[in-house]
Write a protein that holds these residues in place. Structure first.
Motif, PDB file in Angstrom:
ATOM      1  N   ALA B 399       0.482  -1.748   7.008  1.00  0.00           N
ATOM      2  CA  ALA B 399       0.106  -1.662   5.594  1.00  0.00           C
ATOM      3  C   ALA B 399       0.782  -0.456   4.953  1.00  0.00           C
ATOM      4  CB  ALA B 399      -1.408  -1.556   5.449  1.00  0.00           C
ATOM      5  N   ILE B 400       1.356  -0.678   3.777  1.00  0.00           N
ATOM      6  CA  ILE B 400       2.160   0.347   3.094  1.00  0.00           C
ATOM      7  C   ILE B 400       1.259   1.306   2.314  1.00  0.00           C
ATOM      8  CG2 ILE B 400       3.964   0.683   1.345  1.00  0.00           C
ATOM      9  CD1 ILE B 400       4.939  -2.174   2.108  1.00  0.00           C
ATOM     10  N   GLU B 401       1.653   2.559   2.282  1.00  0.00           N
ATOM     11  CA  GLU B 401       0.880   3.603   1.597  1.00  0.00           C
ATOM     12  C   GLU B 401       0.542   3.194   0.160  1.00  0.00           C
ATOM     13  OE1 GLU B 401       3.096   7.223   0.907  1.00  0.00           O
ATOM     14  OE2 GLU B 401       4.963   6.143   0.616  1.00  0.00           O
ATOM     15  N   ASP B 402      -0.685   3.485  -0.228  1.00  0.00           N
ATOM     16  CA  ASP B 402      -1.195   3.278  -1.590  1.00  0.00           C
ATOM     17  C   ASP B 402      -1.236   1.821  -2.038  1.00  0.00           C
ATOM     18  OD1 ASP B 402      -1.493   6.024  -1.809  1.00  0.00           O
ATOM     19  OD2 ASP B 402       0.538   6.289  -2.586  1.00  0.00           O
ATOM     20  N   GLN B 403      -0.961   0.898  -1.144  1.00  0.00           N
ATOM     21  CA  GLN B 403      -1.064  -0.517  -1.480  1.00  0.00           C
ATOM     22  C   GLN B 403      -2.435  -1.023  -1.023  1.00  0.00           C
ATOM     23  OE1 GLN B 403       1.592  -0.524  -3.575  1.00  0.00           O
ATOM     24  NE2 GLN B 403       2.232  -2.544  -2.847  1.00  0.00           N
ATOM     25  N   SER B 404      -3.064  -1.824  -1.859  1.00  0.00           N
ATOM     26  CA  SER B 404      -4.400  -2.334  -1.549  1.00  0.00           C
ATOM     27  C   SER B 404      -4.320  -3.570  -0.667  1.00  0.00           C
ATOM     28  CB  SER B 404      -5.124  -2.706  -2.840  1.00  0.00           C
ATOM     29  OG  SER B 404      -5.365  -1.556  -3.598  1.00  0.00           O
ATOM     30  N   THR B 405      -5.245  -3.660   0.254  1.00  0.00           N
ATOM     31  CA  THR B 405      -5.425  -4.884   1.024  1.00  0.00           C
ATOM     32  C   THR B 405      -6.914  -5.233   0.994  1.00  0.00           C
ATOM     33  OG1 THR B 405      -5.990  -3.972   3.198  1.00  0.00           O
ATOM     34  CG2 THR B 405      -3.646  -4.021   2.618  1.00  0.00           C
ATOM     35  N   THR B 406      -7.247  -6.393   1.496  1.00  0.00           N
ATOM     36  CA  THR B 406      -8.651  -6.796   1.516  1.00  0.00           C
ATOM     37  C   THR B 406      -9.479  -5.882   2.411  1.00  0.00           C
ATOM     38  OG1 THR B 406      -8.017  -8.361   3.219  1.00  0.00           O
ATOM     39  CG2 THR B 406      -8.239  -9.217   0.976  1.00  0.00           C
ATOM     40  N   SER B 407      -8.828  -5.104   3.262  1.00  0.00           N
ATOM     41  CA  SER B 407      -9.562  -4.210   4.162  1.00  0.00           C
ATOM     42  C   SER B 407      -9.220  -2.754   3.935  1.00  0.00           C
ATOM     43  CB  SER B 407      -9.289  -4.587   5.614  1.00  0.00           C
ATOM     44  OG  SER B 407      -9.793  -5.868   5.875  1.00  0.00           O
ATOM     45  N   GLY B 408      -8.882  -2.416   2.722  1.00  0.00           N
ATOM     46  CA  GLY B 408      -8.634  -1.014   2.424  1.00  0.00           C
ATOM     47  C   GLY B 408      -7.201  -0.754   2.012  1.00  0.00           C
ATOM     48  N   ILE B 409      -6.941   0.513   1.740  1.00  0.00           N
ATOM     49  CA  ILE B 409      -5.641   0.921   1.211  1.00  0.00           C
ATOM     50  C   ILE B 409      -4.777   1.478   2.330  1.00  0.00           C
ATOM     51  CG2 ILE B 409      -4.524   2.538  -0.394  1.00  0.00           C
ATOM     52  CD1 ILE B 409      -7.005   2.333  -2.155  1.00  0.00           C
ATOM     53  N   GLY B 410      -3.479   1.138   2.317  1.00  0.00           N
ATOM     54  CA  GLY B 410      -2.556   1.692   3.284  1.00  0.00           C
ATOM     55  C   GLY B 410      -2.326   3.170   3.029  1.00  0.00           C
ATOM     56  N   PRO B 411      -1.772   3.890   3.988  1.00  0.00           N
ATOM     57  CA  PRO B 411      -1.089   3.373   5.177  1.00  0.00           C
ATOM     58  C   PRO B 411      -2.020   3.135   6.364  1.00  0.00           C
ATOM     59  CG  PRO B 411      -0.784   5.758   5.051  1.00  0.00           C
ATOM     60  CD  PRO B 411      -1.568   5.346   3.831  1.00  0.00           C
ATOM     61  N   TYR B 412      -1.815   2.009   7.017  1.00  0.00           N
ATOM     62  CA  TYR B 412      -2.500   1.765   8.291  1.00  0.00           C
ATOM     63  C   TYR B 412      -1.734   0.771   9.142  1.00  0.00           C
ATOM     64  CZ  TYR B 412      -4.670  -2.569   6.291  1.00  0.00           C
ATOM     65  OH  TYR B 412      -4.918  -3.795   5.729  1.00  0.00           O
ATOM     66  N   TRP B 413      -2.077   0.758  10.417  1.00  0.00           N
ATOM     67  CA  TRP B 413      -1.657  -0.317  11.317  1.00  0.00           C
ATOM     68  C   TRP B 413      -2.905  -1.095  11.704  1.00  0.00           C
ATOM     69  CZ3 TRP B 413       0.562   4.515  13.525  1.00  0.00           C
ATOM     70  CH2 TRP B 413       1.899   4.706  13.140  1.00  0.00           C
ATOM     71  N   ALA B 414      -2.754  -2.342  12.020  1.00  0.00           N
ATOM     72  CA  ALA B 414      -3.864  -3.124  12.546  1.00  0.00           C
ATOM     73  C   ALA B 414      -3.344  -4.019  13.657  1.00  0.00           C
ATOM     74  CB  ALA B 414      -4.519  -3.933  11.440  1.00  0.00           C
ATOM     75  N   TYR B 415      -4.108  -4.151  14.719  1.00  0.00           N
ATOM     76  CA  TYR B 415      -3.772  -5.057  15.824  1.00  0.00           C
ATOM     77  C   TYR B 415      -5.023  -5.276  16.646  1.00  0.00           C
ATOM     78  CZ  TYR B 415      -3.030  -0.408  17.813  1.00  0.00           C
ATOM     79  OH  TYR B 415      -3.167   0.907  18.161  1.00  0.00           O
TER      80      TYR B 415
END
Lengths: 146, 415
Positions: B399-415
């Protein structure tokens, strides 16, 4: 031979900011802090000392100095890669000669003679550690160079 | 090493999400779900994004050099901005460890407009990689098409441009210029990590700690200078009109001594379409440098990261691990028996889970003639570099910094 090396380094420093590099004396650390625009702190450890330069952008350069005043190890952490020819000094040629592996897409790990150089990280966050085994003070292991 | 070889399940590529990687497709929501509004458009004013093909085929196989292994490659299309004057370029490295598109000029047949700085001078870009090679060349502008996604007027970098000024001293790392296939190992690098720009705010303000990344190039020579965020190399994903909050990389599991070739998917967007739903995975937020923590043998390595552009698990060193380096290539480990260990990955959000690290004898792996390995490893300074071996058999979300997703704002990794 020693004086020739010293003259050579002075000549180079007029065009390239010179740092206290691997295998050299610690005397230039003060000017390194100025060149790198950072603040210098010295920590005495058992059997060696650490000259650490911190900069506002997160760069941390540590120079590991033996009781005889020689830099036996260096570590770098920062948002960009350092210039390894400056960091490794006279050991840079040996490093380049040994840097020939194929199948490579990742950090470096160079072991050639007494020289060890390891890199790591990614854009905006890099690490380098280098040391010279024969310069390690007695009772000190390479593990301190972090 | 197991002699059993299981045919790669190529279904993964075509079957969408929930077939083969069971951990990525469980029921229920992830443990760290922070509900927020999903915004999938940063450019359109009130227009509803259309659903486009967001899935790009990616491969690991024989790369253009013939010697590099575990290289995740794809094909992209670039166009002169605003025109249908386009070309496809293959053998582009998919790299979650960098940001921005960098192309060998020898692979580019189009004439792309060059960028200039605020003084009207040619704008150059320089970054160095962990292998100490550096990418130097002018900033140009292109439209980028990948799958059905289009990013318009994106600043990119051209490498090895004849007639462009020589590399400035402040950019030279002492390594090699990544201006040829031999050095770069690919025709270009598609940097789609957790950042929007390659340098970010550090390059916006002039001062004593300005990184030597952007250079204005008057005839007197190139000098490092500050540039606005919009002038910097951009992660093209966040410039898409939709599916612009990150990517999902899905590669099949490997067994035995690797594979000749592997096919997988690079899926754009997180939770924006049916094929990139974020469920059954754990979210690990990164720090401002794009790192998280790996805990190994009781020690915390806070500068650890996930990088599809690294071809192995790179961590610690031979002395600490007690396994030998290869004699010919000291960038890799060569244990006499396959080494396995557990580690814990933790985000700055304190979410954590165990992973397994497996490292086989690299020289024996190379001798198989295969190109894809889930057990290639070597030493590194700093933290753990979870390279391409980590991606096999996983769905990895970036997930890219400052971009919104359904599970929060980036930056993050998920696996």
């Amino acid at each position: 031979m020693k004086s020739i090396a010293a003259i050579f380094l002075i000549a180079v420093s007029s065009t390239v900011p010179a740092w206290a590099v691997l295998g050299q004396s610690q005397e230039s650390v003060q000017s390194d802090a100025k060149t790198l625009k950072g603040t210098l702190t010295t920590t005495e450890m058992s059997g060696y000392s650490v000259q650490q330069i911190n900069r506002d952008d997160g760069m941390v350069l540590k120079e590991f100095v033996s009781p005889e005043g020689k830099v036996f190890g260096i570590s770098w952490k920062g948002p960009t890669m350092p210039n390894l020819s400056q960091l490794l000094g006279l050991y840079f040629a040996a490093f380049q000669d040994a840097n020939r592996s194929t199948h490579r897409r990742g950090p470096l790990s160079i072991h050639t003679g007494p020289l060890v150089v390891e890199t790591g990280g990614h854009l905006r966050a890099f690490h380098v550690r280098a040391y010279v085994t024969v310069l390690l003070p007695s009772g000190v292991t390479e593990a301190v160079v972090q | 090493m197991s002699a059993i070889r299981v045919r790669r399940a190529s279904l993964l590529l075509t079957a969408g999400v929930c077939l083969l990687v069971s951990t990525a497709c469980g029921s229920g929501s992830s443990g760290t779900s922070t509900s927020s509004t999903s915004t999938s458009s940063t450019t359109g004013s009130g227009t509803t994004p259309t659903t486009v093909n967001n899935t790009q085929a990616v491969q690991v196989g024989v790369g253009p050099t013939g010697t590099d292994v575990n290289q995740l490659l794809t094909t992209i299309t670039i166009c002169v901005p605003g025109t249908t004057n386009c070309q496809a370029i293959s053998n582009i490295l998919v790299d979650t460890g960098s940001t921005g598109l960098r192309l060998l000029s020898s692979a580019v047949t189009l004439t792309l407009p060059r960028a200039s700085d605020s003084s009207g001078h040619a704008l150059g870009n320089c970054v160095a990689f962990a292998n100490n090679n550096y990418a130097w060349g002018p900033v140009a502008t292109a439209d980028i098409q990948i799958a059905g996604e289009v990013a318009s007027s994106v600043p990119i970098q051209l490498l090895g441009v004849s007639g462009f000024p020589a590399v400035p001293k402040a950019c030279d790392t002492g390594g090699s210029a990544a201006s040829s296939v031999d050095v770069l190992g690919a025709y270009g690098i598609l940097g789609i990590g957790v950042f929007r720009q390659d340098c970010g705010s550090a390059c916006v303000t002039a001062g004593s700690t300005l990184p030597s990344v952007y250079f204005g190039c008057p005839s007197s020579g190139c000098v490092a200078e500050a540039v606005a965020l919009t002038q910097q190399l951009q992660n093209p994903v966040w410039m898409f009109p939709q599916d612009n909050n990150g990517v999902l990389i899905a590669l099949p599991a490997l067994y035995g001594s690797g594979e000749q070739s592997v096919s997988g998917s690079l899926i754009f967007g997180i939770g924006t379409q049916i094929d990139n739903a974020l469920s059954g995975v754990t979210i690990y937020t990164t720090d401002t440098s794009g790192n998280f923590t790996v805990t190994f043998n009781g020690a915390n390595y806070t500068d650890s990261f996930i990088d599809s552009g690294s071809n192995g698990y790179f961590f610690l060193n031979a002395t600490t691990l007690g396994i030998p380096l290869c004699t010919a290539q000291t960038t890799f480990y060569c244990p006499s028996a396959t080494y396995s260990a557990g580690a814990l990955t933790s985000g700055t959000n304190s979410a954590s889970n165990a992973i397994a690290l497996t490292v086989a004898n690299a020289e024996q792996l190379f001798a198989t003639g295969n190109n894809a390995f889930n057990d290639l490893g070597g030493p590194a300074a700093g933290g753990f570099d979870l390279g391409l071996p980590f991606f096999y058999g996983r769905y990895v979300y970036v997930a890219i910094e400052d971009q919104s997703t359904t599970s929060g704002i980036g930056p993050y990794w998920a696996y």
